[in-house]
Motif scaffolding. Structure first.
Motif, PDB file in Angstrom:
ATOM      1  N   PHE A 118       4.561   0.764   2.861  1.00 27.80           N
ATOM      2  CA  PHE A 118       4.274   2.033   3.517  1.00 27.80           C
ATOM      3  C   PHE A 118       2.842   2.148   4.026  1.00 27.80           C
ATOM      4  CE2 PHE A 118       7.738   3.311   0.543  1.00 27.80           C
ATOM      5  CZ  PHE A 118       8.660   3.656   1.500  1.00 27.80           C
ATOM      6  N   ASN A 119       1.927   1.317   3.506  1.00 28.67           N
ATOM      7  CA  ASN A 119       0.523   1.498   3.906  1.00 28.67           C
ATOM      8  C   ASN A 119       0.110   0.603   5.060  1.00 28.67           C
ATOM      9  OD1 ASN A 119       0.269  -0.990   2.702  1.00 28.67           O
ATOM     10  ND2 ASN A 119      -0.935  -0.281   0.956  1.00 28.67           N
ATOM     11  N   GLY A 120       1.086  -0.063   5.675  1.00 32.79           N
ATOM     12  CA  GLY A 120       0.794  -0.847   6.874  1.00 32.79           C
ATOM     13  C   GLY A 120      -0.002  -2.113   6.614  1.00 32.79           C
ATOM     14  N   GLN A 121      -0.127  -2.545   5.344  1.00 29.16           N
ATOM     15  CA  GLN A 121      -0.893  -3.744   5.036  1.00 29.16           C
ATOM     16  C   GLN A 121       0.010  -4.969   5.124  1.00 29.16           C
ATOM     17  OE1 GLN A 121      -4.068  -3.640   4.659  1.00 29.16           O
ATOM     18  NE2 GLN A 121      -4.359  -1.448   4.458  1.00 29.16           N
ATOM     19  N   THR A 122      -0.615  -6.114   5.376  1.00 35.13           N
ATOM     20  CA  THR A 122       0.133  -7.372   5.467  1.00 35.13           C
ATOM     21  C   THR A 122      -0.211  -8.272   4.284  1.00 35.13           C
ATOM     22  OG1 THR A 122      -1.615  -8.335   6.842  1.00 35.13           O
ATOM     23  CG2 THR A 122       0.248  -7.288   7.970  1.00 35.13           C
ATOM     24  N   ALA A 123      -0.505  -7.667   3.139  1.00 43.06           N
ATOM     25  CA  ALA A 123      -0.899  -8.445   1.967  1.00 43.06           C
ATOM     26  C   ALA A 123       0.230  -9.359   1.531  1.00 43.06           C
ATOM     27  CB  ALA A 123      -1.270  -7.497   0.826  1.00 43.06           C
ATOM     28  N   THR A 124      -0.112 -10.563   1.073  1.00 40.91           N
ATOM     29  CA  THR A 124       0.857 -11.503   0.526  1.00 40.91           C
ATOM     30  C   THR A 124       0.566 -11.642  -0.956  1.00 40.91           C
ATOM     31  OG1 THR A 124      -0.630 -13.279   1.243  1.00 40.91           O
ATOM     32  CG2 THR A 124       1.231 -12.761   2.675  1.00 40.91           C
ATOM     33  N   MET A 210     -13.852 -16.586   5.408  1.00 42.49           N
ATOM     34  CA  MET A 210     -13.024 -15.414   5.116  1.00 42.49           C
ATOM     35  C   MET A 210     -11.918 -15.258   6.153  1.00 42.49           C
ATOM     36  SD  MET A 210     -15.943 -12.640   3.953  1.00 42.49           S
ATOM     37  CE  MET A 210     -14.717 -11.340   3.752  1.00 42.49           C
ATOM     38  N   ALA A 211     -12.265 -15.449   7.419  1.00 47.78           N
ATOM     39  CA  ALA A 211     -11.260 -15.346   8.481  1.00 47.78           C
ATOM     40  C   ALA A 211     -10.195 -16.420   8.334  1.00 47.78           C
ATOM     41  CB  ALA A 211     -11.942 -15.445   9.844  1.00 47.78           C
ATOM     42  N   GLN A 212     -10.615 -17.629   7.959  1.00 46.50           N
ATOM     43  CA  GLN A 212      -9.662 -18.722   7.807  1.00 46.50           C
ATOM     44  C   GLN A 212      -8.655 -18.421   6.700  1.00 46.50           C
ATOM     45  OE1 GLN A 212      -9.680 -21.018   9.967  1.00 46.50           O
ATOM     46  NE2 GLN A 212      -8.442 -22.704   9.205  1.00 46.50           N
ATOM     47  N   GLN A 213      -9.126 -17.844   5.585  1.00 46.85           N
ATOM     48  CA  GLN A 213      -8.228 -17.478   4.489  1.00 46.85           C
ATOM     49  C   GLN A 213      -7.187 -16.464   4.970  1.00 46.85           C
ATOM     50  OE1 GLN A 213      -8.211 -18.459   1.096  1.00 46.85           O
ATOM     51  NE2 GLN A 213      -9.578 -20.095   1.755  1.00 46.85           N
ATOM     52  N   CYS A 332     -13.588 -11.208  -1.973  1.00 47.62           N
ATOM     53  CA  CYS A 332     -13.364 -10.069  -1.070  1.00 47.62           C
ATOM     54  C   CYS A 332     -11.872  -9.840  -0.851  1.00 47.62           C
ATOM     55  CB  CYS A 332     -14.073 -10.300   0.267  1.00 47.62           C
ATOM     56  SG  CYS A 332     -15.877 -10.201   0.178  1.00 47.62           S
ATOM     57  N   ARG A 333     -11.121 -10.915  -0.764  1.00 47.39           N
ATOM     58  CA  ARG A 333      -9.674 -10.779  -0.592  1.00 47.39           C
ATOM     59  C   ARG A 333      -9.041 -10.144  -1.827  1.00 47.39           C
ATOM     60  NH1 ARG A 333      -6.691 -14.086   2.789  1.00 47.39           N
ATOM     61  NH2 ARG A 333      -5.450 -14.933   1.072  1.00 47.39           N
ATOM     62  N   LEU A 334      -9.485 -10.556  -3.012  1.00 53.61           N
ATOM     63  CA  LEU A 334      -8.937  -9.983  -4.240  1.00 53.61           C
ATOM     64  C   LEU A 334      -9.310  -8.510  -4.366  1.00 53.61           C
ATOM     65  CD1 LEU A 334      -9.484 -12.855  -6.837  1.00 53.61           C
ATOM     66  CD2 LEU A 334      -7.309 -11.980  -5.976  1.00 53.61           C
ATOM     67  N   ASN A 335     -10.555  -8.176  -4.030  1.00 48.70           N
ATOM     68  CA  ASN A 335     -10.958  -6.761  -4.065  1.00 48.70           C
ATOM     69  C   ASN A 335     -10.145  -5.942  -3.065  1.00 48.70           C
ATOM     70  OD1 ASN A 335     -12.876  -6.218  -6.059  1.00 48.70           O
ATOM     71  ND2 ASN A 335     -14.493  -7.222  -4.906  1.00 48.70           N
TER      72      ASN A 335
END
Length: 565
Positions: A118-124, A210-213, A332-335
């Motif tokens: 619902f929050n529009g995120q693309t987290a995996t 960071m972008a590559q991740q 940063c990704r984990l946060n």
């Protein structure tokens, strides 16, 4: 500043948790073994003075004694290094175990895993919880232990350089200038120059990493989507479209990797030049004192060794810049993932009023909204009593499934009042039941792992639901979602209901992949075996009315039509 604070909290969270005793114990063991390694390294560097003096004066007995000392130092150093590696790996796996558990709790708490959509995120989540946590901990420990070792070595060997430097003085227009510890100051200046150049050249590498991740995660998610919908893609001959789509997702990976290659080239050139010059820098700096006779050959090599360790400590930032860039990117990704989960959990808070108790479902002035705020169903009031069977039907897009989700507590966008059964056992059968990995027995009893039923009882439920051919496969671990057809998976859902015997059952198109004869058979068995069950079904077929006491039709009418069958 806020980002740095969040990174610090993430990095130190294990040491401030309920498992802090274990964390600090292993940390102190790592620190102690690291200090011993530095001490032994210092003694080994001091050892060079006597060793080269024995060689310079052709003393065989002294040479042999020096070799025995070297063997002793080497044995102690090897044992301590092995112990440090073991303690570090224990700390790594225990830290990972704790942090993984924390993120799994965040992911599953208040059904955040569901509300992420619902929050529009693309987290995996699988990438964050598995790979990112592993990289964060392994890289972070490697950097921390290296920083500790090099910091202690810097202090110890800086003192050695200071002592061996003597005082360099020269006269300018009758004024004498004396500089004590000049070798140390040269080492500091040389390393500071290298660090400044590295920081300037390597700064873009953090952003690029960071972008590559992110690009890699998006590409993996797209690949996973093809795996999940492989049959639909194959039936639709969508290979060419998927190939174009995957190429579009891979393109940013390719371009960003080229940018990383350029940044890495520049950084490597600086690092390589710096390291090559360091080989002779100590000898050049100490050569005036050696050729003037102020120091012996052994002391020259001691200076060289001390300078090397000082250089290694001061250049640790240079050598570890790419690792630090990776660690910061992963942190940063984990946060960010943690923030997404907390936001998703907040989305689960209902906007309307929910109460529970008794054994009935009551809706008062219930209005359902889409996520964008558009009304789907307005001012619905009804009461469903125990043992009643309600069929909800109507055209697509009028909130039938959303109503069921709201009753289940999964749809927060509503106004009005919802009252749900209190201590009654409820079950929901979606259109496609979830079948976890494992045995067929565990799939039938999911999620109630504490239920113990005989093979005969389970086999009887399978037979009643037209799955008798799988009776002898109860303890076989197979990819059941691939083996069972969609219709068989829906039959398995009904077998699960017969075995777990809920008080309330909610079905959302739970027989949509079955023919009418099988659908009628499953409903008849359900009502025969569980006559006291309270039932709410969403379905389109008019034949379902025969198995329900009431029908609620949702359509364009201002007031939804509830009638007795």
């Amino acid at each position: 500043m806020q980002k740095k604070s969040r990174l610090s909290r993430l990095a130190l969270s294990y040491w401030l948790s309920g498992d802090s005793f274990q964390a600090w114990t292993l940390t102190l063991l790592v620190i102690a073994s690291t200090m011993i390694i530095v001490l032994l390294t210092t003694l080994s560097n001091k050892w060079q003075v006597g060793f080269y003096q024995q060689l310079q004066h052709y003393r065989l007995s002294g040479f042999i004694d020096s070799l025995l000392q070297f063997l002793l130092f080497s044995a102690l150093l090897a044992f301590t290094a092995g112990s440090q590696a073991k303690f570090r790996m224990l700390l790594e796996i225990r830290w990972r175990d704790w942090l993984t558990g924390r993120y799994i709790d965040l992911w599953l708490n208040r059904q955040a895993y569901y509300y992420l959509r619902f929050n529009g995120q693309t987290a995996t989540p699988e990438q964050r919880i598995s790979e990112d946590i592993r990289l964060f901990i392994a890289t972070g420990l490697e950097l921390a232990v290296g920083l500790l070792r090099h910091s202690v070595a810097l202090v110890v060997f800086a003192l050695t350089l200071w002592q061996l430097s003597g005082v360099v003085s020269w006269s300018v227009n009758g004024l004498t200038v004396a500089i004590p510890g000049y070798l140390l100051w040269l080492a500091l200046g040389y390393s500071l120059l290298g660090s400044c150049l590295t920081l300037k050249v390597g700064k873009p590498l953090i952003r690029q990493t960071m972008a590559q991740q992110t690009y890699e995660a998006e590409f993996r998610a797209r690949l996973s989507q093809i795996k999940d919908y492989d049959e639909a893609i194959a039936l639709g001959r969508g290979e060419a479209a998927e190939s174009r789509c995957l190429s579009d997702y891979f393109r940013p990976i390719f371009l960003n990797h080229l940018a990383i290659a350029v940044s890495t080239q520049k950084l490597t050139m600086i690092s390589s030049t710096y390291s090559q010059l360091s080989i002779v820098f100590a000898f050049l700096a100490a050569s005036p004192r050696y050729f003037s006779g102020d120091i012996q050959l052994g002391q020259l090599f001691e200076i060289s060794g001390a300078y090397w360790y000082v250089h290694a400590a001061l250049s640790y930032f240079i050598e570890s810049f790419s690792k630090f860039a990776l660690w910061r990117a992963v942190a940063c990704r984990l946060n960010g993932f943690s923030s997404q989960l907390q936001e998703a959990a907040r989305l689960g808070s209902p906007q309307g009023r929910i109460s529970s108790g008794g054994n009935l479902v009551r809706l008062q002035d219930l209005t359902l909204f889409s996520q964008s705020g558009q009304p789907l169903l307005q001012n619905l009031s009804l009461e469903i009593k125990p043992r009643q069977k309600l069929l909800i039907n109507g055209p697509p897009g009028f909130g039938k499934t959303t109503l069921l989700r709201t009753i289940a507590g999964l749809w927060p966008y509503f106004s009005g009042t919802l009252h749900r059964p209190g201590h009654s056992v409820t079950m929901f059968l979606p259109q496609r039941s979830y079948i976890p990995a494992g045995t067929l027995r565990s799939a039938l009893l999911y999620p109630c792992a504490d239920i113990t039923l005989s093979d005969a009882a389970i086999g009887d439920a399978l037979t009643c639901c037209k799955l008798e051919k799988w009776r002898d496969k109860l303890d076989h671990s197979e990819p059941w979602t691939k083996i069972l057809s969609l219709g068989e998976q829906q039959c398995l859902g009904f077998a699960r209901v017969l075995l777990q015997r809920p008080d309330w059952l909610f079905l959302d198109e739970a027989t949509s992949n079955l023919d009418q004869q099988t659908e009628a058979h499953l409903y008849a068995v359900l009502l025969q075996r569980l006559p006291a069950i309270s039932l709410i079904s969403v379905g389109h077929r008019e034949t379902l009315q025969a198995f329900h006491t009431h029908t609620l039709r949702l359509d364009m009418s201002p007031v939804s039509d509830l009638k007795h069958n």
